[in-house]
Design a protein around this motif. Sequence first.
Motif, short mmCIF file in Angstrom:
data_model
loop_
_atom_site.label_atom_id
_atom_site.label_comp_id
_atom_site.label_asym_id
_atom_site.label_seq_id
_atom_site.Cartn_x
_atom_site.Cartn_y
_atom_site.Cartn_z
N GLU A 146 0.84 -1.20 0.00
CA GLU A 146 0.00 0.00 0.00
C GLU A 146 0.87 1.25 0.00
OE1 GLU A 146 -2.31 -0.73 3.56
OE2 GLU A 146 -1.06 0.67 4.71
N VAL A 147 0.26 2.37 -0.34
CA VAL A 147 0.94 3.66 -0.37
C VAL A 147 -0.07 4.75 -0.06
CG1 VAL A 147 0.55 4.08 -2.84
CG2 VAL A 147 2.53 5.11 -1.72
N TRP A 148 0.38 5.81 0.60
CA TRP A 148 -0.45 6.99 0.82
C TRP A 148 -0.13 8.00 -0.27
CZ3 TRP A 148 -4.52 7.31 3.82
CH2 TRP A 148 -4.64 6.45 4.91
N ALA A 149 -1.16 8.61 -0.84
CA ALA A 149 -0.96 9.59 -1.91
C ALA A 149 -1.97 10.71 -1.76
CB ALA A 149 -1.11 8.92 -3.27
N LYS A 150 -1.65 11.83 -2.37
CA LYS A 150 -2.57 12.97 -2.37
C LYS A 150 -3.86 12.57 -3.07
CE LYS A 150 -2.73 17.90 -3.48
NZ LYS A 150 -1.95 19.05 -3.98
N ALA A 151 -4.99 12.85 -2.44
CA ALA A 151 -6.29 12.52 -3.04
C ALA A 151 -6.41 13.18 -4.40
CB ALA A 151 -7.42 12.95 -2.12
N GLY A 152 -6.85 12.41 -5.39
CA GLY A 152 -7.04 12.94 -6.72
C GLY A 152 -5.81 12.93 -7.59
N SER A 153 -4.69 12.36 -7.10
CA SER A 153 -3.44 12.40 -7.87
C SER A 153 -3.29 11.22 -8.83
CB SER A 153 -2.23 12.45 -6.93
OG SER A 153 -2.16 11.27 -6.13
N LYS A 167 3.07 19.42 -12.01
CA LYS A 167 4.20 19.92 -11.23
C LYS A 167 5.36 18.93 -11.28
CE LYS A 167 2.82 21.60 -7.16
NZ LYS A 167 2.02 21.69 -5.93
N LYS A 168 6.57 19.44 -11.15
CA LYS A 168 7.77 18.61 -11.17
C LYS A 168 7.86 17.80 -9.88
CE LYS A 168 12.76 18.98 -11.98
NZ LYS A 168 12.78 18.18 -13.21
N ILE A 169 8.29 16.55 -9.99
CA ILE A 169 8.32 15.63 -8.85
C ILE A 169 9.75 15.36 -8.41
CG2 ILE A 169 7.70 13.31 -8.05
CD1 ILE A 169 5.47 13.38 -10.24
N THR A 170 9.96 15.37 -7.10
CA THR A 170 11.25 15.01 -6.51
C THR A 170 11.02 13.88 -5.51
OG1 THR A 170 12.09 17.27 -6.72
CG2 THR A 170 13.25 15.82 -5.19
N ILE A 171 11.86 12.84 -5.57
CA ILE A 171 11.76 11.71 -4.65
C ILE A 171 12.88 11.79 -3.62
CG2 ILE A 171 11.81 9.19 -4.41
CD1 ILE A 171 10.88 9.03 -7.35
N PHE A 172 12.51 11.70 -2.35
CA PHE A 172 13.50 11.61 -1.28
C PHE A 172 13.45 10.21 -0.68
CE2 PHE A 172 12.49 16.20 -1.22
CZ PHE A 172 13.77 16.70 -1.36
N ASP A 173 14.63 9.69 -0.35
CA ASP A 173 14.72 8.40 0.34
C ASP A 173 15.20 8.69 1.75
OD1 ASP A 173 14.83 5.77 1.03
OD2 ASP A 173 16.21 5.16 -0.56
N LEU A 174 14.28 8.84 2.68
CA LEU A 174 14.64 9.19 4.05
C LEU A 174 15.33 8.02 4.74
CD1 LEU A 174 11.47 11.11 5.35
CD2 LEU A 174 13.46 12.01 4.13
N GLU A 197 5.59 6.31 1.67
CA GLU A 197 5.41 4.94 2.13
C GLU A 197 4.63 4.92 3.44
OE1 GLU A 197 8.48 1.95 1.78
OE2 GLU A 197 9.83 3.44 0.88
N PRO A 198 3.80 3.90 3.63
CA PRO A 198 2.94 3.87 4.83
C PRO A 198 3.70 3.72 6.14
CG PRO A 198 2.78 1.82 3.60
CD PRO A 198 3.54 2.77 2.73
N GLY A 199 4.94 3.23 6.09
CA GLY A 199 5.70 3.05 7.32
C GLY A 199 6.26 4.34 7.89
N ILE A 200 6.17 5.44 7.14
CA ILE A 200 6.70 6.71 7.59
C ILE A 200 5.69 7.40 8.51
CG2 ILE A 200 7.28 9.05 6.80
CD1 ILE A 200 8.67 7.83 4.44
N ASP A 201 6.18 7.91 9.63
CA ASP A 201 5.32 8.62 10.58
C ASP A 201 5.12 10.05 10.09
OD1 ASP A 201 3.87 8.97 12.99
OD2 ASP A 201 5.59 10.02 13.84
N LEU A 242 7.26 14.57 8.03
CA LEU A 242 7.40 13.14 7.82
C LEU A 242 8.71 12.67 8.44
CD1 LEU A 242 6.51 14.45 4.63
CD2 LEU A 242 5.42 12.21 4.85
N LYS A 243 8.66 11.56 9.19
CA LYS A 243 9.83 11.06 9.90
C LYS A 243 10.00 9.57 9.66
CE LYS A 243 9.09 14.31 13.73
NZ LYS A 243 8.86 14.44 15.20
N GLY A 244 11.27 9.13 9.64
CA GLY A 244 11.54 7.71 9.55
C GLY A 244 12.39 7.36 8.35
N SER A 245 12.19 6.15 7.83
CA SER A 245 12.95 5.66 6.68
C SER A 245 11.99 5.20 5.60
CB SER A 245 13.86 4.50 7.10
OG SER A 245 14.81 4.93 8.05
N GLY A 246 12.25 5.64 4.38
CA GLY A 246 11.41 5.26 3.25
C GLY A 246 11.28 6.38 2.25
N LYS A 247 10.49 6.14 1.22
CA LYS A 247 10.36 7.07 0.10
C LYS A 247 9.27 8.11 0.36
CE LYS A 247 13.08 5.05 -3.15
NZ LYS A 247 13.49 3.82 -2.51
N VAL A 248 9.58 9.35 -0.04
CA VAL A 248 8.63 10.46 -0.01
C VAL A 248 8.73 11.19 -1.34
CG1 VAL A 248 8.01 12.65 1.07
CG2 VAL A 248 8.82 10.76 2.49
#
Length: 232
Positions: free
Chosen positions: A38-45, A96-103, A119-123, A145-151
């Motif tokens: 699963e993944v959390w995403a902006k509604a309507g995206s 809009k231009k997209i940037t991916i961070f790997d926390l 990612e759902p594991g991120i607080d 957003l805190k933790g480890s994973g993709k944003v």
Amino acid sequence: MGKYTIEEFINQTKQDEQENEYFELETPRILEVNLTDEVWAKAGSMISYNGQIKFEREKVLEHGVGKMFKKAFTGEGSSLMKASGRGSLYLADQGKKITIFDLDNESITVNGNDLLAFEPGIDWDIKLMKKVAGMLSGGLFNVTLKGSGKVAITSHYEPLTLLVKPGQPVITDPNATVAWSGHLTPEFRTDISFRTFLGRGSGESIQMEFSGEGFVIVQPFEEVYMSGSSSS
């Protein structure tokens, strides 16, 4: 230039089926999520998907009463959806231009309108910028957003990162500020002479000041936030 046979166009613009990272930039403005859970995403995206994927709007109490209460003030722009299942999911937000961070056990604070997926594991936690709620149309809110994973975040055009150093604060326009180090807390100030000098509306007099050590991401565009809806 710009003229193709159909076959040439398909070959140039088709998705890359070899990529299998959880988050992939299919183009600079389209995010591919190779979903296995699963993944959390902006509604309507969501713009397209394949496979067996189910979409759900964030339930009222899914993240607790505290976040529900804050969401009542932040409007539609902060609504999230959860995509569950297996398949390829394509997300975008108004070109809009997209940037991916790997926390990596790190934190980042993002303007709520510029958060695309995580990612759902991120607080995460929503914070309304109360000091400017009455000054800007609809106020401003952000998500830490805190933790480890993709944003994945979005910006109008190419973002610029400004470094904040001790004794060298960075001052930004709130409407052009996309994200900043999670541990930084901006101070808001009004500068009437600055507004008068520019001869612009009242929004120009509000500035964000970042002090300490970290970074601030800005975009070459001033978003206008409307109460109860995401900006265009």
